[in-house]
Design a protein around this motif. Sequence first.
Motif, PDB file in Angstrom:
ATOM      1  N   THR A 184       6.531 -19.398  60.499  1.00  0.00           N
ATOM      2  CA  THR A 184       5.579 -18.461  61.100  1.00  0.00           C
ATOM      3  C   THR A 184       4.160 -19.006  61.005  1.00  0.00           C
ATOM      4  O   THR A 184       3.399 -18.970  61.977  1.00  0.00           O
ATOM      5  N   ALA A 185       3.811 -19.536  59.840  1.00  0.00           N
ATOM      6  CA  ALA A 185       2.468 -20.090  59.672  1.00  0.00           C
ATOM      7  C   ALA A 185       2.242 -21.238  60.650  1.00  0.00           C
ATOM      8  O   ALA A 185       1.190 -21.331  61.296  1.00  0.00           O
ATOM      9  N   LEU A 186       3.219 -22.115  60.790  1.00  0.00           N
ATOM     10  CA  LEU A 186       3.059 -23.269  61.681  1.00  0.00           C
ATOM     11  C   LEU A 186       2.900 -22.809  63.128  1.00  0.00           C
ATOM     12  O   LEU A 186       2.022 -23.294  63.850  1.00  0.00           O
ATOM     13  N   ILE A 187       3.749 -21.878  63.548  1.00  0.00           N
ATOM     14  CA  ILE A 187       3.678 -21.424  64.936  1.00  0.00           C
ATOM     15  C   ILE A 187       2.315 -20.794  65.225  1.00  0.00           C
ATOM     16  O   ILE A 187       1.750 -20.969  66.299  1.00  0.00           O
ATOM     17  N   SER A 188       1.765 -20.119  64.224  1.00  0.00           N
ATOM     18  CA  SER A 188       0.466 -19.476  64.437  1.00  0.00           C
ATOM     19  C   SER A 188      -0.654 -20.495  64.622  1.00  0.00           C
ATOM     20  O   SER A 188      -1.740 -20.164  65.070  1.00  0.00           O
ATOM     21  N   MET A 189      -0.399 -21.756  64.281  1.00  0.00           N
ATOM     22  CA  MET A 189      -1.463 -22.749  64.389  1.00  0.00           C
ATOM     23  C   MET A 189      -1.402 -23.577  65.668  1.00  0.00           C
ATOM     24  O   MET A 189      -2.143 -24.539  65.828  1.00  0.00           O
ATOM     25  N   GLY A 190      -0.535 -23.147  66.596  1.00  0.00           N
ATOM     26  CA  GLY A 190      -0.352 -23.909  67.834  1.00  0.00           C
ATOM     27  C   GLY A 190      -1.640 -24.189  68.595  1.00  0.00           C
ATOM     28  O   GLY A 190      -1.890 -25.323  69.006  1.00  0.00           O
ATOM     29  N   TYR A 191      -2.466 -23.185  68.758  1.00  0.00           N
ATOM     30  CA  TYR A 191      -3.665 -23.393  69.574  1.00  0.00           C
ATOM     31  C   TYR A 191      -4.635 -24.349  68.892  1.00  0.00           C
ATOM     32  O   TYR A 191      -5.203 -25.239  69.526  1.00  0.00           O
ATOM     33  N   GLN A 192      -4.794 -24.160  67.579  1.00  0.00           N
ATOM     34  CA  GLN A 192      -5.708 -25.044  66.848  1.00  0.00           C
ATOM     35  C   GLN A 192      -5.227 -26.498  66.946  1.00  0.00           C
ATOM     36  O   GLN A 192      -6.026 -27.415  67.106  1.00  0.00           O
ATOM     37  N   LEU A 193      -3.907 -26.678  66.889  1.00  0.00           N
ATOM     38  CA  LEU A 193      -3.350 -28.024  67.031  1.00  0.00           C
ATOM     39  C   LEU A 193      -3.642 -28.600  68.415  1.00  0.00           C
ATOM     40  O   LEU A 193      -3.911 -29.793  68.554  1.00  0.00           O
ATOM     41  N   ASN A 194      -3.585 -27.754  69.429  1.00  0.00           N
ATOM     42  CA  ASN A 194      -3.923 -28.216  70.777  1.00  0.00           C
ATOM     43  C   ASN A 194      -5.318 -28.830  70.797  1.00  0.00           C
ATOM     44  O   ASN A 194      -5.519 -29.932  71.291  1.00  0.00           O
ATOM     45  N   VAL A 195      -6.285 -28.077  70.289  1.00  0.00           N
ATOM     46  CA  VAL A 195      -7.669 -28.553  70.337  1.00  0.00           C
ATOM     47  C   VAL A 195      -7.815 -29.812  69.479  1.00  0.00           C
ATOM     48  O   VAL A 195      -8.564 -30.736  69.817  1.00  0.00           O
TER      49      VAL A 195
ATOM     50  N   VAL B 211     -11.591 -27.746  61.178  1.00  0.00           N
ATOM     51  CA  VAL B 211     -10.563 -28.782  61.102  1.00  0.00           C
ATOM     52  C   VAL B 211      -9.965 -28.954  59.706  1.00  0.00           C
ATOM     53  O   VAL B 211      -8.746 -29.030  59.547  1.00  0.00           O
ATOM     54  N   LYS B 212     -10.840 -28.995  58.699  1.00  0.00           N
ATOM     55  CA  LYS B 212     -10.323 -29.251  57.345  1.00  0.00           C
ATOM     56  C   LYS B 212      -9.362 -28.158  56.899  1.00  0.00           C
ATOM     57  O   LYS B 212      -8.311 -28.429  56.334  1.00  0.00           O
ATOM     58  N   LYS B 213      -9.746 -26.915  57.187  1.00  0.00           N
ATOM     59  CA  LYS B 213      -8.895 -25.792  56.796  1.00  0.00           C
ATOM     60  C   LYS B 213      -7.566 -25.844  57.522  1.00  0.00           C
ATOM     61  O   LYS B 213      -6.507 -25.645  56.935  1.00  0.00           O
ATOM     62  N   VAL B 214      -7.636 -26.103  58.843  1.00  0.00           N
ATOM     63  CA  VAL B 214      -6.402 -26.111  59.636  1.00  0.00           C
ATOM     64  C   VAL B 214      -5.487 -27.227  59.153  1.00  0.00           C
ATOM     65  O   VAL B 214      -4.282 -27.035  58.987  1.00  0.00           O
ATOM     66  N   ARG B 215      -6.083 -28.399  58.893  1.00  0.00           N
ATOM     67  CA  ARG B 215      -5.256 -29.529  58.470  1.00  0.00           C
ATOM     68  C   ARG B 215      -4.548 -29.205  57.156  1.00  0.00           C
ATOM     69  O   ARG B 215      -3.342 -29.426  57.012  1.00  0.00           O
ATOM     70  N   LEU B 216      -5.301 -28.658  56.211  1.00  0.00           N
ATOM     71  CA  LEU B 216      -4.700 -28.319  54.928  1.00  0.00           C
ATOM     72  C   LEU B 216      -3.598 -27.276  55.104  1.00  0.00           C
ATOM     73  O   LEU B 216      -2.502 -27.399  54.538  1.00  0.00           O
ATOM     74  N   ALA B 217      -3.884 -26.277  55.953  1.00  0.00           N
ATOM     75  CA  ALA B 217      -2.894 -25.219  56.163  1.00  0.00           C
ATOM     76  C   ALA B 217      -1.616 -25.786  56.775  1.00  0.00           C
ATOM     77  O   ALA B 217      -0.509 -25.404  56.381  1.00  0.00           O
TER      78      ALA B 217
ATOM     79  N   ILE C 212      -0.487 -28.929  56.585  1.00  0.00           N
ATOM     80  CA  ILE C 212       0.220 -29.759  55.608  1.00  0.00           C
ATOM     81  C   ILE C 212       0.962 -28.878  54.599  1.00  0.00           C
ATOM     82  O   ILE C 212       2.126 -29.115  54.282  1.00  0.00           O
ATOM     83  N   LEU C 213       0.294 -27.823  54.144  1.00  0.00           N
ATOM     84  CA  LEU C 213       0.952 -26.921  53.192  1.00  0.00           C
ATOM     85  C   LEU C 213       2.187 -26.273  53.808  1.00  0.00           C
ATOM     86  O   LEU C 213       3.277 -26.301  53.234  1.00  0.00           O
ATOM     87  N   ALA C 214       2.003 -25.720  55.022  1.00  0.00           N
ATOM     88  CA  ALA C 214       3.107 -24.985  55.638  1.00  0.00           C
ATOM     89  C   ALA C 214       4.256 -25.916  56.003  1.00  0.00           C
ATOM     90  O   ALA C 214       5.429 -25.587  55.770  1.00  0.00           O
ATOM     91  N   ALA C 215       3.929 -27.085  56.571  1.00  0.00           N
ATOM     92  CA  ALA C 215       4.995 -27.996  56.996  1.00  0.00           C
ATOM     93  C   ALA C 215       5.730 -28.553  55.780  1.00  0.00           C
ATOM     94  O   ALA C 215       6.953 -28.731  55.800  1.00  0.00           O
ATOM     95  N   SER C 216       4.994 -28.816  54.703  1.00  0.00           N
ATOM     96  CA  SER C 216       5.642 -29.348  53.506  1.00  0.00           C
ATOM     97  C   SER C 216       6.510 -28.285  52.834  1.00  0.00           C
ATOM     98  O   SER C 216       7.590 -28.588  52.330  1.00  0.00           O
ATOM     99  N   LEU C 217       6.046 -27.057  52.878  1.00  0.00           N
ATOM    100  CA  LEU C 217       6.831 -25.955  52.306  1.00  0.00           C
ATOM    101  C   LEU C 217       8.147 -25.799  53.059  1.00  0.00           C
ATOM    102  O   LEU C 217       9.225 -25.695  52.452  1.00  0.00           O
ATOM    103  N   THR C 218       8.052 -25.814  54.384  1.00  0.00           N
ATOM    104  CA  THR C 218       9.269 -25.650  55.194  1.00  0.00           C
ATOM    105  C   THR C 218      10.230 -26.808  54.965  1.00  0.00           C
ATOM    106  O   THR C 218      11.433 -26.590  54.760  1.00  0.00           O
ATOM    107  N   THR C 219       9.692 -28.020  55.008  1.00  0.00           N
ATOM    108  CA  THR C 219      10.542 -29.190  54.786  1.00  0.00           C
ATOM    109  C   THR C 219      11.181 -29.127  53.407  1.00  0.00           C
ATOM    110  O   THR C 219      12.385 -29.358  53.250  1.00  0.00           O
ATOM    111  N   ALA C 220      10.371 -28.806  52.405  1.00  0.00           N
ATOM    112  CA  ALA C 220      10.863 -28.801  51.032  1.00  0.00           C
ATOM    113  C   ALA C 220      12.004 -27.808  50.860  1.00  0.00           C
ATOM    114  O   ALA C 220      13.026 -28.123  50.239  1.00  0.00           O
ATOM    115  N   ALA C 221      11.850 -26.622  51.450  1.00  0.00           N
ATOM    116  CA  ALA C 221      12.911 -25.622  51.312  1.00  0.00           C
ATOM    117  C   ALA C 221      14.186 -26.115  51.981  1.00  0.00           C
ATOM    118  O   ALA C 221      15.291 -25.960  51.450  1.00  0.00           O
ATOM    119  N   ALA C 222      14.016 -26.759  53.157  1.00  0.00           N
ATOM    120  CA  ALA C 222      15.191 -27.265  53.866  1.00  0.00           C
ATOM    121  C   ALA C 222      15.896 -28.332  53.039  1.00  0.00           C
ATOM    122  O   ALA C 222      17.121 -28.315  52.881  1.00  0.00           O
TER     123      ALA C 222
END
Lengths: 344, 256
Positions: A217-228, A243-249, A251-261
């Motif tokens: 959910t967190a990753l999907i919510s960042m779609g527009y920011q990723l576009n820019v 940018v710094k906040k989005v990047r950190l968010a 990395i955190l969200a993607a690593s969390l999802t990967t880690a759980a998987a």
Amino acid sequence: MKKENTLPKWGLILGAGVLIAVLLSIVLGSVNIPMRDFFTILRERVVGGITLSARQEKYANILFQLRIPRTLLVMLVGAALATSGGAYQGLFQNPLADPYLIGVASGAGLGSIIAMTIQWPQELQGYFAIPISAFSGAMLAVILVYSLAKVGKTIHNTTLILAGVAVSSFSNALTSFLLLNAGGELRRAIVWMMGGSTLVGWKPVLAAAPYILVGITALISMGYQLNVMQFGDEEAQQMGVPVKKVRLAIILAASLTTAAAVAFSGTIAFVGLVVPHILRRMVGNDYRQILPYSALGGAIFLLLADIAARKLLAPQEIPVGVITTLLGAPFFLYILRRTKRKTW
Amino acid sequence: MLSVENISLSFDTATILDNVSFQLHKGKILGLIGPNGAGKTSLIRSINGSLRVDSGKIQFKKRDMTALPPQERAQLIATVPQSRTIPAGFTVQQIVSMGRTPYLNWFGRTNPKDDQIVKSAMQRTNILKLADLPAEMLSGGEQQRVILARAFAQETPLLLLDEPTTHLDIRYQMEFLALLFEHVKKEKTTVIIAMHDLNQALRFCDEILLLSRGKVEAEGKPSKVLTENRLSRVYQYPIQIREGEDGVPAFIYPEY
């Protein structure tokens, strides 16, 4: 000037695909459950008032103790890997960024093994400790790879993959070392490393779901920011993206999802590479579409791979990671060849 | 009004900007000129917050630019950067819409007013008919107009441009500058534009800031700043100026 497409055509197609894959995954396996029995059992559970035959009772047990939880876990893991793969690709602006290729998954694997050697996940604590330990490993790996791969302001294919390989190999070596000392649980752990789900029943599903659902959910919510951010950090910042906040968010969200998987189903490579790449061909580069569609596409892809893993050498099971790698590695080479020639 | 006060910037031991100060009134166009490495790009990147200055103050509309969060700053300053990076897989319209980012919510949903602003920005830059094409397929001149349209859509009172015409041929250069100056005169946008072409600076700018080795060499009306002696000294090459009938500089050229 076209109005943005309001009807999510691909969303409907992929949604239907998920339903079909789920159905197949539930009825197919070392024991196939006939559709008629399946629907009878379903009706008995929902409406009631039907007496099941002995054979149907056996099927019902298989369904509710094995197939359904496994299907759910595979769905979650596929969605997790594909969505975080898509997000990493957007973040690094690199089509080869896959949770496995960039070392995140190996870091998560090492984290899981560390937790497992302390407490194998039969106990309740394991279900909490392992994902957290995997998450720490994943974060450590991604930060290491990111700082190693960065040359000036850009991250090149070569440096990213090299850094990913180095970090992966190192964590895998540590993982092997720990496994050698693990003793009796060795075989299970090896199957886990190859991406075979050794965990059955509802516990792993319930333990993985919160992390994966929150992360996706967190990753999907960042779609527009990723576009820019596809314009690069500096230009994105000039357009008002923190940018710094989005990047950190991300990395955190993607690593969390990967880690759980990884923590609950081991090493399943290439899902995060193949799925977003195919979707990008279909819907373009808009991450507001790529990320949610990757979640659906990842679920379909891994469900189908998992069915193949169960059926190909039935009654013996092939770890699903073997299937995804057999499919994914040639695909990876194909993308590598393409990106040599032009941008993605 | 933009007010830059004594800003300095250095990397390691190299001084990039050395006590740069100037003021620019609303609606004025300032041409930033100087040899390669004089600090033009660094000055622009300091004003838009991409670089953090070591000392000095940058105020626009009486607000401290160095302390603003990105979103608020992006409502005040838009930048057309030197190198064009057009990511693949986006249409012209999608890219121009990204200019609205500082006004949109986290999910980037545009309302009809945003869409109207985006359309008008594409009209002003002559790219409306390209709206649905993938931007990475366009020519260099068209891509540069897409980036300009994105900056217009940002609707900022201050617009910074870093050598926007460098990679364009003469026709596209003139077309680009004409579109730019028509828009900014109409909107009373304050503009800083780094330029290499001294004749374009002479023709289009209200004021000139001549930078040399990170220092302000001269600032003021083009006819005052652009003199043979000064340009020859700063560019370290003999430069001549032909005057028009009214006695003001009309054409600048290097000695052959």
